[in-house]
Design a protein around this motif. Structure first.
Motif, PDB file in Angstrom:
ATOM      1  N   VAL A  54       0.802  -1.116   0.008  1.00  0.00           N
ATOM      2  CA  VAL A  54       0.049  -0.024   0.073  1.00  0.00           C
ATOM      3  C   VAL A  54       1.011   1.213  -0.141  1.00  0.00           C
ATOM      4  O   VAL A  54       0.576   2.080  -0.943  1.00  0.00           O
ATOM      5  N   ILE A  55       1.837   1.326   1.192  1.00  0.00           N
ATOM      6  CA  ILE A  55       2.651   2.523   1.107  1.00  0.00           C
ATOM      7  C   ILE A  55       3.518   2.690  -0.098  1.00  0.00           C
ATOM      8  O   ILE A  55       3.780   3.909  -0.658  1.00  0.00           O
ATOM      9  N   GLN A  56       4.010   1.482  -0.807  1.00  0.00           N
ATOM     10  CA  GLN A  56       4.652   1.609  -1.946  1.00  0.00           C
ATOM     11  C   GLN A  56       3.842   2.375  -3.083  1.00  0.00           C
ATOM     12  O   GLN A  56       4.353   3.219  -3.883  1.00  0.00           O
ATOM     13  N   PHE A  57       2.896   1.772  -3.360  1.00  0.00           N
ATOM     14  CA  PHE A  57       1.746   2.255  -4.425  1.00  0.00           C
ATOM     15  C   PHE A  57       1.699   3.620  -4.160  1.00  0.00           C
ATOM     16  O   PHE A  57       1.648   4.514  -5.395  1.00  0.00           O
ATOM     17  N   MET A  58       1.357   3.936  -3.070  1.00  0.00           N
ATOM     18  CA  MET A  58       0.960   5.457  -2.751  1.00  0.00           C
ATOM     19  C   MET A  58       2.111   6.372  -3.123  1.00  0.00           C
ATOM     20  O   MET A  58       2.104   7.486  -3.295  1.00  0.00           O
ATOM     21  N   ASN A  59       3.518   5.960  -2.790  1.00  0.00           N
ATOM     22  CA  ASN A  59       4.807   6.612  -3.296  1.00  0.00           C
ATOM     23  C   ASN A  59       4.896   6.378  -4.643  1.00  0.00           C
ATOM     24  O   ASN A  59       6.362   6.830  -4.923  1.00  0.00           O
ATOM     25  N   TYR A  60       4.116   5.825  -5.512  1.00  0.00           N
ATOM     26  CA  TYR A  60       4.318   5.302  -6.804  1.00  0.00           C
ATOM     27  C   TYR A  60       5.794   4.420  -7.067  1.00  0.00           C
ATOM     28  O   TYR A  60       6.660   4.552  -7.947  1.00  0.00           O
ATOM     29  N   GLU A  61       5.918   3.581  -6.053  1.00  0.00           N
ATOM     30  CA  GLU A  61       7.238   2.951  -6.299  1.00  0.00           C
ATOM     31  C   GLU A  61       6.800   1.544  -6.335  1.00  0.00           C
ATOM     32  O   GLU A  61       5.584   0.992  -6.010  1.00  0.00           O
ATOM     33  N   SER A  62       7.514   0.706  -7.151  1.00  0.00           N
ATOM     34  CA  SER A  62       6.847  -0.687  -7.624  1.00  0.00           C
ATOM     35  C   SER A  62       7.284  -1.645  -6.559  1.00  0.00           C
ATOM     36  O   SER A  62       8.283  -1.766  -5.994  1.00  0.00           O
ATOM     37  N   PRO A  63       6.213  -2.266  -6.015  1.00  0.00           N
ATOM     38  CA  PRO A  63       6.260  -3.479  -4.901  1.00  0.00           C
ATOM     39  C   PRO A  63       6.999  -4.545  -5.753  1.00  0.00           C
ATOM     40  O   PRO A  63       6.810  -4.819  -6.915  1.00  0.00           O
ATOM     41  N   GLU A  79      -2.576  -6.829  -7.651  1.00  0.00           N
ATOM     42  CA  GLU A  79      -3.310  -6.288  -8.683  1.00  0.00           C
ATOM     43  C   GLU A  79      -4.477  -5.450  -8.262  1.00  0.00           C
ATOM     44  O   GLU A  79      -4.973  -4.419  -8.578  1.00  0.00           O
ATOM     45  N   ASP A  80      -5.022  -6.097  -7.579  1.00  0.00           N
ATOM     46  CA  ASP A  80      -6.528  -5.763  -6.660  1.00  0.00           C
ATOM     47  C   ASP A  80      -6.020  -4.413  -6.200  1.00  0.00           C
ATOM     48  O   ASP A  80      -6.903  -3.454  -5.985  1.00  0.00           O
ATOM     49  N   LEU A  81      -5.112  -4.471  -5.292  1.00  0.00           N
ATOM     50  CA  LEU A  81      -4.592  -3.344  -4.301  1.00  0.00           C
ATOM     51  C   LEU A  81      -4.382  -2.143  -5.266  1.00  0.00           C
ATOM     52  O   LEU A  81      -4.797  -1.244  -4.961  1.00  0.00           O
ATOM     53  N   ARG A  82      -3.544  -2.375  -6.158  1.00  0.00           N
ATOM     54  CA  ARG A  82      -3.502  -1.075  -7.127  1.00  0.00           C
ATOM     55  C   ARG A  82      -4.928  -0.752  -7.884  1.00  0.00           C
ATOM     56  O   ARG A  82      -4.889   0.431  -7.907  1.00  0.00           O
ATOM     57  N   SER A  83      -5.508  -1.492  -8.143  1.00  0.00           N
ATOM     58  CA  SER A  83      -6.774  -1.257  -8.521  1.00  0.00           C
ATOM     59  C   SER A  83      -7.710  -0.434  -7.680  1.00  0.00           C
ATOM     60  O   SER A  83      -8.187   0.679  -7.825  1.00  0.00           O
ATOM     61  N   PHE A  84      -7.800  -0.850  -6.239  1.00  0.00           N
ATOM     62  CA  PHE A  84      -8.541   0.021  -5.343  1.00  0.00           C
ATOM     63  C   PHE A  84      -7.994   1.336  -4.960  1.00  0.00           C
ATOM     64  O   PHE A  84      -8.701   2.413  -4.819  1.00  0.00           O
ATOM     65  N   LEU A  85      -6.505   1.380  -4.778  1.00  0.00           N
ATOM     66  CA  LEU A  85      -5.929   2.720  -4.696  1.00  0.00           C
ATOM     67  C   LEU A  85      -6.027   3.540  -5.896  1.00  0.00           C
ATOM     68  O   LEU A  85      -5.978   4.699  -5.511  1.00  0.00           O
ATOM     69  N   SER A  86      -6.088   2.980  -7.053  1.00  0.00           N
ATOM     70  CA  SER A  86      -6.097   3.806  -8.114  1.00  0.00           C
ATOM     71  C   SER A  86      -7.411   4.844  -8.303  1.00  0.00           C
ATOM     72  O   SER A  86      -7.504   5.878  -8.959  1.00  0.00           O
ATOM     73  N   LYS A  87      -8.367   4.367  -7.503  1.00  0.00           N
ATOM     74  CA  LYS A  87      -9.478   5.149  -7.246  1.00  0.00           C
ATOM     75  C   LYS A  87      -9.335   6.216  -6.442  1.00  0.00           C
ATOM     76  O   LYS A  87     -10.406   7.288  -6.898  1.00  0.00           O
ATOM     77  N   TYR A  88      -8.313   6.364  -5.932  1.00  0.00           N
ATOM     78  CA  TYR A  88      -8.114   7.600  -5.241  1.00  0.00           C
ATOM     79  C   TYR A  88      -7.103   8.523  -5.772  1.00  0.00           C
ATOM     80  O   TYR A  88      -6.963   9.520  -5.744  1.00  0.00           O
ATOM     81  N   LYS A  93      -5.321   8.215  -9.841  1.00  0.00           N
ATOM     82  CA  LYS A  93      -5.180   7.759 -11.023  1.00  0.00           C
ATOM     83  C   LYS A  93      -3.883   7.248 -11.501  1.00  0.00           C
ATOM     84  O   LYS A  93      -3.432   6.191 -12.160  1.00  0.00           O
ATOM     85  N   LYS A  94      -2.869   7.873 -11.050  1.00  0.00           N
ATOM     86  CA  LYS A  94      -1.350   7.772 -11.374  1.00  0.00           C
ATOM     87  C   LYS A  94      -0.853   6.510 -10.918  1.00  0.00           C
ATOM     88  O   LYS A  94      -0.011   5.705 -11.218  1.00  0.00           O
ATOM     89  N   ILE A  95      -1.617   6.026  -9.834  1.00  0.00           N
ATOM     90  CA  ILE A  95      -1.011   4.721  -9.329  1.00  0.00           C
ATOM     91  C   ILE A  95      -1.542   3.319 -10.253  1.00  0.00           C
ATOM     92  O   ILE A  95      -0.614   2.422 -10.302  1.00  0.00           O
ATOM     93  N   GLU A  96      -2.392   3.683 -11.299  1.00  0.00           N
ATOM     94  CA  GLU A  96      -2.597   2.627 -12.110  1.00  0.00           C
ATOM     95  C   GLU A  96      -1.462   2.213 -12.793  1.00  0.00           C
ATOM     96  O   GLU A  96      -1.261   1.176 -13.393  1.00  0.00           O
ATOM     97  N   LYS A  97      -0.235   3.215 -13.210  1.00  0.00           N
ATOM     98  CA  LYS A  97       0.669   3.174 -13.919  1.00  0.00           C
ATOM     99  C   LYS A  97       1.901   2.392 -13.355  1.00  0.00           C
ATOM    100  O   LYS A  97       2.961   2.291 -13.888  1.00  0.00           O
ATOM    101  N   VAL A  98       1.682   2.116 -11.862  1.00  0.00           N
ATOM    102  CA  VAL A  98       3.036   1.614 -11.235  1.00  0.00           C
ATOM    103  C   VAL A  98       2.976   0.012 -11.399  1.00  0.00           C
ATOM    104  O   VAL A  98       2.225  -0.441 -11.385  1.00  0.00           O
TER     105      VAL A  98
END
Length: 329
Positions: A201-210, A263-272, A274-279
């Motif tokens: 979660v924190i990596q996606f929010m920081n646009y870092e690749s898990p 993938e689900d995590l990325r999808s749910f976070l992308s709702k908040y 959009k840039k997270i979709e590209k991580v």
């Protein structure tokens, strides 16, 4: 969730400042129980307890379960114990097996002795799905385990053996809950041994690749925190004598691959955002001591404890993501 009244019952939560422990403290206070939290803050956090300090039914003891005198003091007048204090993490146990053993075995034994000496009515403890070890059978059924794959797994199996002996020898009623990959609000995303979901979660929010350990096909029975709270409450309130002195899988009874979870995590976070979709999600080597697949049978918990999970994986993950976004962004 409705349970028999705990009003004025005194419940000790060890490790009460941790992820699961603080959630248990919070729920118990809503049930009007008198809650004692014992924690040394080695992995738990004082901010998890801030909301409880003004509650007259809450008491904090800062101490270590490796000290028997502290355990004895904490157990005085206690009706039920929810023992969550432990050093978690398979990698941590591989890096430091001695401290893991001291906390998880010596500390556990201290708590059993104190519970016995102070005539505690019931001792409910956090066991672990790691106990299934190299057993390849799925779903995991409580009476079929393999050889442990890590020092951590050994410590949690020893806990079960000690609990059984304390019932047989001293008459202490115990229930062990084998947790399967618990996740949810208040789970710490930081540190070298952070669990996979908050870490990602924190990596996606920081646009870092898990980075997924292995090819991502390993699967887990990820279990939302509210299901774990329910199991603990059912364990301390059950009047079914046949339910006592047993171990239970504490899970949902579904499994999802690590790749699908990410993938689900990325999808749910992308709702908040959009840039997270590209991580991008990356892959690394397999991790020593990891069990390839975990899937629990929850039939025993359903039958003996009337347990019914309230949150499937996807529903729980969305709630967890919402909490992280509100509290960490």
């Amino acid at each position: 969730m409705n349970f028999p009244s705990l009003e004025n019952k005194k419940v000790l939560v060890t490790g009460g400042a941790g992820f699961i422990g603080s959630n248990l403290c919070e729920f118990l206070l809503t049930q009007k129980a008198k809650v004692v939290c014992l924690d040394n803050f080695s992995t738990g956090h004082k901010h998890n307890l801030t909301a409880f300090y003004e509650d007259e039914n809450f008491k904090l003891i800062e101490g270590d379960i490796r000290d028997l005198e502290t355990c004895q003091e904490a157990c005085k007048g206690i009706d039920f114990i929810l023992h969550q204090a432990a050093l978690g993490s398979v990698p941590r146990s591989i890096n430091d097996p001695i401290t893991t053993s001291q906390v998880n075995i010596d500390g556990f034994l201290n708590m059993l002795v104190a519970a016995r000496d102070q005539s505690v009515k019931r001792f409910v403890y956090a066991a672990s799905s790691s106990t299934y070890g190299d057993s390849e059978s799925l779903p995991k059924v409580e009476d079929k385990i393999g050889k442990p794959l890590s020092p951590y797994a050994i410590t949690k199996y020893v806990n079960e053996l000690y609990a059984d002996i304390f019932h047989r020898t001293y008459g202490l009623d115990t229930i062990g809950l084998r947790y399967f990959n618990v996740f949810g609000r208040k789970q710490d995303p930081n540190g070298a041994y952070a669990a996979v979901i908050p870490k990602f979660v924190i990596q996606f929010m920081n646009y870092e690749s898990p980075i997924i350990n292995g090819d991502g096909t390993y699967s887990r029975d990820f279990t939302y925190i509210d299901n774990v709270i329910q199991m603990n409450m059912r364990a301390i309130t059950t009047t079914n004598k046949e339910a006592l002195n047993q171990v239970y899988n504490t899970a949902v009874g579904d499994r999802i691959t690590i790749t699908s979870m990410a993938e689900d995590l990325r999808s749910f976070l992308s709702k908040y955002d959009k840039k997270i979709e590209k991580v991008e999600i990356l892959h690394g080597p397999n991790r020593a001591g990891d069990i390839p697949h975990s899937l629990a049978s929850i039939d025993k918990a359903k039958t003996k404890l009337a347990y019914v999970p309230t949150h499937r994986f996807s529903e729980g993950l969305q709630k967890a993501v919402e909490w992280y976004w509100e509290n960490l962004k």
